[in-house]
Scaffold this active site. Structure first.
Site, mmCIF file in Angstrom:
data_model
loop_
_atom_site.group_PDB
_atom_site.id
_atom_site.type_symbol
_atom_site.label_atom_id
_atom_site.label_comp_id
_atom_site.label_asym_id
_atom_site.label_seq_id
_atom_site.Cartn_x
_atom_site.Cartn_y
_atom_site.Cartn_z
ATOM 1 N N HIS A 143 62.685 31.645 -1.984
ATOM 2 C CA HIS A 143 62.348 33.010 -1.188
ATOM 3 C C HIS A 143 61.305 32.687 -0.261
ATOM 4 O O HIS A 143 60.145 32.685 -0.798
ATOM 5 C CB HIS A 143 62.098 34.125 -1.914
ATOM 6 C CG HIS A 143 62.050 35.404 -1.333
ATOM 7 N ND1 HIS A 143 62.791 36.156 -0.375
ATOM 8 C CD2 HIS A 143 60.697 36.204 -1.167
ATOM 9 C CE1 HIS A 143 62.243 37.133 0.156
ATOM 10 N NE2 HIS A 143 60.967 37.399 -0.265
ATOM 11 N N GLY A 158 55.390 34.182 -0.156
ATOM 12 C CA GLY A 158 54.743 35.252 -0.437
ATOM 13 C C GLY A 158 55.669 36.185 -0.850
ATOM 14 O O GLY A 158 56.842 36.297 -0.970
ATOM 15 N N SER A 160 57.581 40.030 -1.388
ATOM 16 C CA SER A 160 58.529 40.637 -0.344
ATOM 17 C C SER A 160 57.637 41.795 0.380
ATOM 18 O O SER A 160 56.853 42.354 -0.279
ATOM 19 C CB SER A 160 59.753 41.300 -1.148
ATOM 20 O OG SER A 160 60.473 40.375 -1.559
ATOM 21 N N GLY A 161 57.885 41.709 1.626
ATOM 22 C CA GLY A 161 57.021 42.890 2.428
ATOM 23 C C GLY A 161 55.721 42.527 2.931
ATOM 24 O O GLY A 161 55.132 43.101 3.553
ATOM 25 N N ILE A 162 55.200 41.051 2.704
ATOM 26 C CA ILE A 162 53.787 40.703 2.943
ATOM 27 C C ILE A 162 53.636 40.475 4.494
ATOM 28 O O ILE A 162 52.787 40.361 5.083
ATOM 29 C CB ILE A 162 53.323 39.589 2.014
ATOM 30 C CG1 ILE A 162 51.974 39.689 1.994
ATOM 31 C CG2 ILE A 162 54.048 38.353 2.429
ATOM 32 C CD1 ILE A 162 51.371 38.827 0.876
ATOM 33 N N GLY A 163 54.874 40.031 4.977
ATOM 34 C CA GLY A 163 54.621 39.827 6.576
ATOM 35 C C GLY A 163 55.182 38.443 7.027
ATOM 36 O O GLY A 163 54.881 37.883 7.869
ATOM 37 N N LYS A 164 56.147 37.707 5.990
ATOM 38 C CA LYS A 164 56.579 36.300 6.484
ATOM 39 C C LYS A 164 57.506 36.557 7.439
ATOM 40 O O LYS A 164 57.521 35.699 8.453
ATOM 41 C CB LYS A 164 57.430 35.909 5.092
ATOM 42 C CG LYS A 164 56.573 35.776 4.170
ATOM 43 C CD LYS A 164 57.456 35.124 2.720
ATOM 44 C CE LYS A 164 58.540 36.025 2.512
ATOM 45 N NZ LYS A 164 58.212 37.140 1.903
ATOM 46 N N SER A 165 58.358 37.295 7.787
ATOM 47 C CA SER A 165 59.464 37.325 8.899
ATOM 48 C C SER A 165 58.359 37.912 10.052
ATOM 49 O O SER A 165 58.792 37.330 11.235
ATOM 50 C CB SER A 165 60.625 38.726 8.592
ATOM 51 O OG SER A 165 61.328 37.988 7.515
ATOM 52 N N ASP A 182 64.179 34.388 4.944
ATOM 53 C CA ASP A 182 64.338 35.096 3.518
ATOM 54 C C ASP A 182 64.691 34.083 2.350
ATOM 55 O O ASP A 182 64.123 34.011 1.338
ATOM 56 C CB ASP A 182 65.769 36.157 3.633
ATOM 57 C CG ASP A 182 65.728 36.807 2.661
ATOM 58 O OD1 ASP A 182 64.665 37.407 2.159
ATOM 59 O OD2 ASP A 182 66.840 37.023 2.074
ATOM 60 N N GLU A 207 65.120 39.320 9.220
ATOM 61 C CA GLU A 207 65.152 40.874 8.923
ATOM 62 C C GLU A 207 63.890 41.471 8.905
ATOM 63 O O GLU A 207 62.822 40.804 8.292
ATOM 64 C CB GLU A 207 65.701 40.977 7.309
ATOM 65 C CG GLU A 207 65.579 42.372 6.823
ATOM 66 C CD GLU A 207 65.560 42.508 5.242
ATOM 67 O OE1 GLU A 207 65.222 43.354 4.677
ATOM 68 O OE2 GLU A 207 65.493 41.373 4.622
ATOM 69 N N ARG A 248 37.055 27.568 1.596
ATOM 70 C CA ARG A 248 36.476 27.797 2.874
ATOM 71 C C ARG A 248 36.273 26.446 3.388
ATOM 72 O O ARG A 248 35.751 26.551 4.841
ATOM 73 C CB ARG A 248 35.291 28.639 2.762
ATOM 74 C CG ARG A 248 35.282 29.870 2.276
ATOM 75 C CD ARG A 248 34.156 30.533 2.200
ATOM 76 N NE ARG A 248 33.583 31.092 3.653
ATOM 77 C CZ ARG A 248 32.587 31.434 3.763
ATOM 78 N NH1 ARG A 248 31.798 32.083 2.824
ATOM 79 N NH2 ARG A 248 32.165 31.765 4.900
#
Length: 310
Positions: A143, A158, A160-165, A182, A207, A248
């Site tokens: 994924h 990452g 789902s919904g974290i901002g990959k797309s 996806d 998506e 860092r």
């Protein structure tokens, strides 16, 4: 248990542009599962010990000349009866060599396709091995999103919904190319090389939550998509944790492992206001610099050490 993959002989014939001299044999039901090949020189001499029967058999000028000079027709018929008695996928003659009639007859008799290629033997072997190792390579699905950034294959992972797309869409607008969104299919084509691609059903689609499905190829043009890409770098997006200890300096590489192959990985904390596209671009360029022999973190460390020792 190791999962095995296969392709049909029909697919192989179409890919390699081969001529079939035994068209009455159903090549759809013949499967190729071994990526290596065999030149049956010893078998044509009558030696069948250690004969790997799962490999494609390839003949060139040497084997063809041997059949003409070293055996009578009756002996050749007997040899090919023995050869085709094994369940080999097919026999291919290169350089447009026309198979002898007794070879085609033996192929029809035993259900072994006899094929010809216009390529030279060495070129055909090289292309066949390359193609089969890629098609039959072990693979997994993850994924993630795979994007070609400055020629580097960046796998963005990452929750789902974290901002990959969304990150991938911004990268596309900045001139980079989408490979998969996806679900990414990753193949191990060699000990050190992983190739990622999209399942055909979701190819070129992204998506976006709240908007729906976007066709990247139609909306941004064919130059913004790519069928496959080597996986060079992994970016793991995660929620910002003020108590976490994030790297860092980057003096020590972190790795993600797929199919036993390690890929350099960076964990990127996400919080409002961070420009993910620029971060991914910077990571890709920095990774390329390291491959070319320049490590910015090591250079800074050397400067600091030199300053302390003065």
């Amino acid at each position: 248990m190791k999962e095995e993959y296969s392709i049909t002989l029909t697919e192989f014939i179409h890919k390699m542009n081969l001529k079939n001299h035994t068209p009455e044999i159903d090549t759809d039901n013949i499967l190729i599962s071994d990526p290596d090949i065999n030149r049956p020189a010893l078998q044509l001499a009558g030696f069948f010990e250690h004969f790997d029967t799962t490999r494609i058999q390839i003949c060139g000028n040497v084997e063809h000349a041997y059949l003409a000079d070293m055996h009578t027709k009756e002996e050749n018929i007997e040899i090919f009866d023995r050869l085709f008695d094994y369940p080999i996928p097919c026999l291919v003659f290169c350089r447009d060599i026309e198979p002898y009639d007794f070879v085609i007859e033996a192929g029809n008799k035993h259900g072994i396709p006899v094929l010809t290629s216009h390529s030279t033997t060495s070129s055909f072997i090289h292309e066949t091995v390359r193609y089969l190792h890629e098609e039959l390579a072990p693979r997994i699905s993850v994924h993630a999103v795979l994007v070609d950034v400055f020629g580097e294959g960046v796998l963005i992972m990452g929750d789902s919904g974290i901002g990959k797309s969304e990150a991938a869409l911004e990268l596309i607008k900045r001139g980079h190319r989408l490979v998969a969104d996806d679900v990414v299919e990753i193949k191990k084509v060699s000990d050190e090389q992983l190739i990622g691609q999209s399942p055909e059903i979701t190819r070129h689609f992204i998506e976006l939550r709240g908007i729906g499905i976007i066709d990247v190829k139609t909306m941004f043009g064919v130059e913004c998509v790519k069928l496959s890409q080597q996986v060079d770098l992994v970016i793991k997006l995660e929620e910002w944790d003020k108590d976490a200890n994030y790297d860092r300096l980057g003096l020590q590489d972190q790795y993600a492992e797929f199919l036993g192959t390690k890929v350099i990985s960076h964990s990127i904390p996400i919080r409002p206001g961070r420009n993910l596209a620029i971060i991914v671009e910077s990571a890709a360029v920095n990774h390329r610099q390291k491959k070319m022999g320049y490590n910015a973190a090591q250079e800074l460390y050397n400067r600091v050490t030199k300053g302390i020792n003065k």
